[in-house]
Enzyme design. Structure first.
Site, PDB file in Angstrom:
ATOM      1  N   LYS A  91       9.966   5.309  48.283  1.00  0.00           N
ATOM      2  CA  LYS A  91       9.057   6.333  47.757  1.00  0.00           C
ATOM      3  C   LYS A  91       7.615   5.836  47.651  1.00  0.00           C
ATOM      4  O   LYS A  91       6.679   6.631  47.851  1.00  0.00           O
ATOM      5  CB  LYS A  91       9.548   6.885  46.419  1.00  0.00           C
ATOM      6  CG  LYS A  91       9.829   5.895  45.315  1.00  0.00           C
ATOM      7  CD  LYS A  91      10.450   6.607  44.109  1.00  0.00           C
ATOM      8  CE  LYS A  91      10.774   5.632  42.980  1.00  0.00           C
ATOM      9  NZ  LYS A  91      11.883   4.704  43.350  1.00  0.00           N
ATOM     10  N   ASN A 101       4.107   6.927  39.633  1.00  0.00           N
ATOM     11  CA  ASN A 101       4.851   5.686  39.441  1.00  0.00           C
ATOM     12  C   ASN A 101       4.273   4.556  40.287  1.00  0.00           C
ATOM     13  O   ASN A 101       4.817   3.469  40.334  1.00  0.00           O
ATOM     14  CB  ASN A 101       6.326   5.915  39.812  1.00  0.00           C
ATOM     15  CG  ASN A 101       7.233   4.808  39.338  1.00  0.00           C
ATOM     16  OD1 ASN A 101       7.164   4.374  38.198  1.00  0.00           O
ATOM     17  ND2 ASN A 101       8.087   4.326  40.232  1.00  0.00           N
ATOM     18  N   HIS A 149      19.526   1.198  38.455  1.00  0.00           N
ATOM     19  CA  HIS A 149      19.370   1.550  37.033  1.00  0.00           C
ATOM     20  C   HIS A 149      20.704   1.934  36.383  1.00  0.00           C
ATOM     21  O   HIS A 149      20.751   2.793  35.506  1.00  0.00           O
ATOM     22  CB  HIS A 149      18.365   2.693  36.869  1.00  0.00           C
ATOM     23  CG  HIS A 149      17.011   2.393  37.442  1.00  0.00           C
ATOM     24  ND1 HIS A 149      16.236   1.342  36.992  1.00  0.00           N
ATOM     25  CD2 HIS A 149      16.301   2.991  38.429  1.00  0.00           C
ATOM     26  CE1 HIS A 149      15.102   1.319  37.682  1.00  0.00           C
ATOM     27  NE2 HIS A 149      15.123   2.298  38.555  1.00  0.00           N
TER      28      HIS A 149
END
Length: 445
Positions: free
Chosen positions: A119, A142, A187
Site C-alpha cells: 500500500k 499511514n 497483526h
C-alpha cells in the site's frame, strides 16, 4: 463543516505525529474547544511541540477525562478493545480517529489504499502520477504526512494510505475510489482472526464510488458492494496484462498501454501494484500518458527492496519495510541472484506463523541470520539458520562470509519495535552499517 457541532470537550488519546496533527486541527476550528491529551508513555514523542494551552496526562490513563469528554480521538496504535476505551464507549462517548476528522473536513477528491502489503508503494505511485499530470496532490495518512496536516495545503487531490487500525475508527470517508490490494496474516496480536482483520480493511469501501480489488486475491473483493467495481490482476481482464510483440504489456480492458518491462519498479509484485495505481489514477482523472511516464520513472520507496551498497560483487539490500510474512515472501519471489542469499530476519513477529517461508527458502542457496525477540521462530526454516541477538551482529557475520555474487538482504518479516522505534529507523541503521561493513567483505569468487 467540521463534524464538531456541539462538541466542547475533546480528549486525544496518543500523542506522536498523529496526535499532534489532531491537536493542531482542533485548534484551527472555530469555537471554544477544550482539548486534552493523554498518553500511556511517560515521555511521549511530540510533548515538546504541544501548545501550553493543551493539558497532557502521561504515563497512564485518566478515566475522568475520558468519561467527561464529548469526543475521544484515538490514535491508530490504541485498540478500541482497550478496556478504558470500551468503558468510554459504553458510557455513550463517540470515539473516532484522525481519518474520521479528515473525512468530516475535506472538500476535495480523495482516493485511498489499504492491504497487507504494497500500500505504501501504490500510494506513493498514485501521488507521482498525479504530480506528473500537474496536479497539486497531498500524499499521506499511514505514510508520510498526517492526513489532517495536509488539509491546510488545499490540495487538488488527496491520496491516502490507510491501515486497518485507522479504518477501525473511520465511518464517513467519501472516496472517489478505494483499493484493497491483498490480504495476508498480520497483526494477529490485535485481531481475533484473519477474517476479523480483513473486515476492518473492508471498511475502506463503505463510502467509495469505485471499489478496486485484486483478482488474484479474491478475499479483497467486497461481498455486498452496491457501487461501481473494477479489478486488477495478471490476466487480461479490466486492469491486467496482454501479450503484444512477444512481450507483456500493461493493459486496460485489453487495450495495451506500455510494456511491463519499462516499469522502473523491480519485482513481479510491482506489476500488480502498478495496475492498481493505474486504476486509482484513472478514477481520479489523472492523464493516462502522465501516469505511464510516472511508471517509467518512479523507482520506489526507501526501505523497500532498496539497493544501498555494492562492493566487490556483494549487494546490500534494505527491505526493512517488510514487517510481515507476505511482504518478505514478495521480496523473495522477485529475487534474481547468482550467489548466496544472506537473509536477515527477526524482530517482533506479532503472533504470525512463519512456516510458509520454508518451501520458498528451500531451493535457494541461503544463509539465515535470526535475530531479535522472535528470532527463534525462524531457526526451523533453513538448516543454515543461526541465532544472533541483534541486526548488527547478523550483518557482521554475513559480511565475514559473503563473496562476489552474494546478496545481504534485510527482509525481517517482523515489526521492529523490539530493538528500533520503527521500520525506518531499522532501515537507516542497516544502511549506515552497510556503508561500513561493505569494505570488510573479502570478495572473490
Amino acid at each position: 463543516m467540521n463534524g464538531l457541532d456541539g462538541v466542547k470537550q475533546v480528549v486525544v488519546v496518543g500523542l506522536g505525529m498523529t496526535g499532534l496533527s489532531v491537536v493542531n486541527h482542533l485548534l484551527r476550528q472555530p469555537g471554544e474547544l477544550a482539548i486534552k491529551v493523554m498518553d500511556t508513555r511517560l515521555t511521549p514523542p511530540g510533548r515538546d511541540q504541544l501548545p501550553s494551552s493543551v493539558a497532557l496526562h502521561s504515563g497512564g490513563w485518566q478515566m475522568d477525562w475520558l468519561l467527561n469528554a464529548d469526543l475521544i480521538v484515538a490514535s491508530p496504535g490504541v485498540a478500541l478493545a482497550t478496556p478504558e476505551l470500551v468503558a468510554a464507549r459504553q458510557a455513550g462517548i463517540e470515539i473516532v480517529g484522525d481519518i474520521e476528522l479528515f473525512a468530516r473536513a475535506v472538500t476535495k477528491p480523495v482516493v485511498a489504499i489499504t492491504g497487507s502489503n504494497g500500500k505504501s508503494t501504490v500510494t506513493s505511485l498514485v501521488g507521482e502520477m498525479a504530480k506528473e499530470a500537474g496536479l497539486n496532490v497531498g500524499v499521506g495518512g499511514n505514510i508520510g504526512f498526517a492526513a489532517l496536516d495536509m488539509l491546510a495545503q488545499d490540495h487538488d487531490l488527496y491520496v491516502l494510505e490507510l491501515s486497518s487500525f485507522q479504518l477501525e475508527t473511520t465511518s464517513s470517508l467519501s472516496l472517489v475510489a478505494a483499493a484493497y490490494l491483498n490480504l495476508s496474516e498480520d497483526h494477529m496480536d490485535r485481531y481475533d482472526s484473519l477474517a476479523d482483520y480483513s473486515q476492518a480493511k473492508m471498511r475502506i469501501f463503505d463510502h467509495a464510488k469505485l471499489a478496486i480489488w485484486n483478482r488474484d486475491d479474491p478475499a479483497t473483493c467486497p461481498p455486498s458492494f452496491v457501487g461501481a467495481m473494477t479489478s486488477f490482476g495478471f490476466d487480461a481482464q479490466a486492469y491486467g496484462l496482454v501479450e503484444q510483440d512477444g512481450a507483456e504489456w500493461l493493459a486496460v480492458e485489453q487495450q495495451a498501454l506500455m510494456p511491463a518491462a519499462e516499469i522502473a519498479l523491480v519485482g513481479r509484485h510491482n506489476i500488480a501494484n502498478s495496475l492498481a495505481a493505474l486504476a486509482l489514477a484513472d478514477a481520479a482523472g489523472v492523464d493516462r500518458e502522465a501516469a505511464c511516464r510516472a511508471l517509467r520513472r518512479y523507482r520506489g520507496l526507501a526501505h523497500r527492496c532498496q539497493l544501498v551498497a555494492e562492493h566487490l560483487g556483494v549487494r546490500w539490500v534494505n527491505d526493512s519495510k517488510a514487517t510481515n510474512l507476505a511482504s518478505t515472501l514478495a521480496a523473495l519471489k522477485g529475487l534474481s541472484l547468482s550467489g548466496t542469499l544472506h537473509l536477515l530476519m527477526g524482530g517482533d513477529g506479532k503472533g504470525a506463523d512463519f512456516s510458509e517461508l520454508k518451501p520458498i527458502l528451500a531451493p535457494l542457496d541461503v544463509r539465515l541470520y535470526c535475530y531479535g525477540r522472535d528470532g527463534e521462530l525462524f531457526l526451523p526454516l533453513a538448516d543454515s539458520a543461526i541465532r544472533v541477538e541483534t541486526m548488527a551482529e547478523a550483518m557482521a557475520q554475513a559480511a565475514a562470509s559473503a563473496k562476489a555474487g552474494d546478496m545481504i538482504l534485510l527482509s525481517p518479516a517482523c515489526a521492529s519495535f523490539d530493538q528500533f522505534p520503527n521500520f525506518m529507523a531499522r532501515g537507516d541503521a542497516f544502511v549506515a552499517l552497510a556503508q561500513t561493513l561493505q569494505y570488510q567483505v573479502a570478495g572473490g569468487a
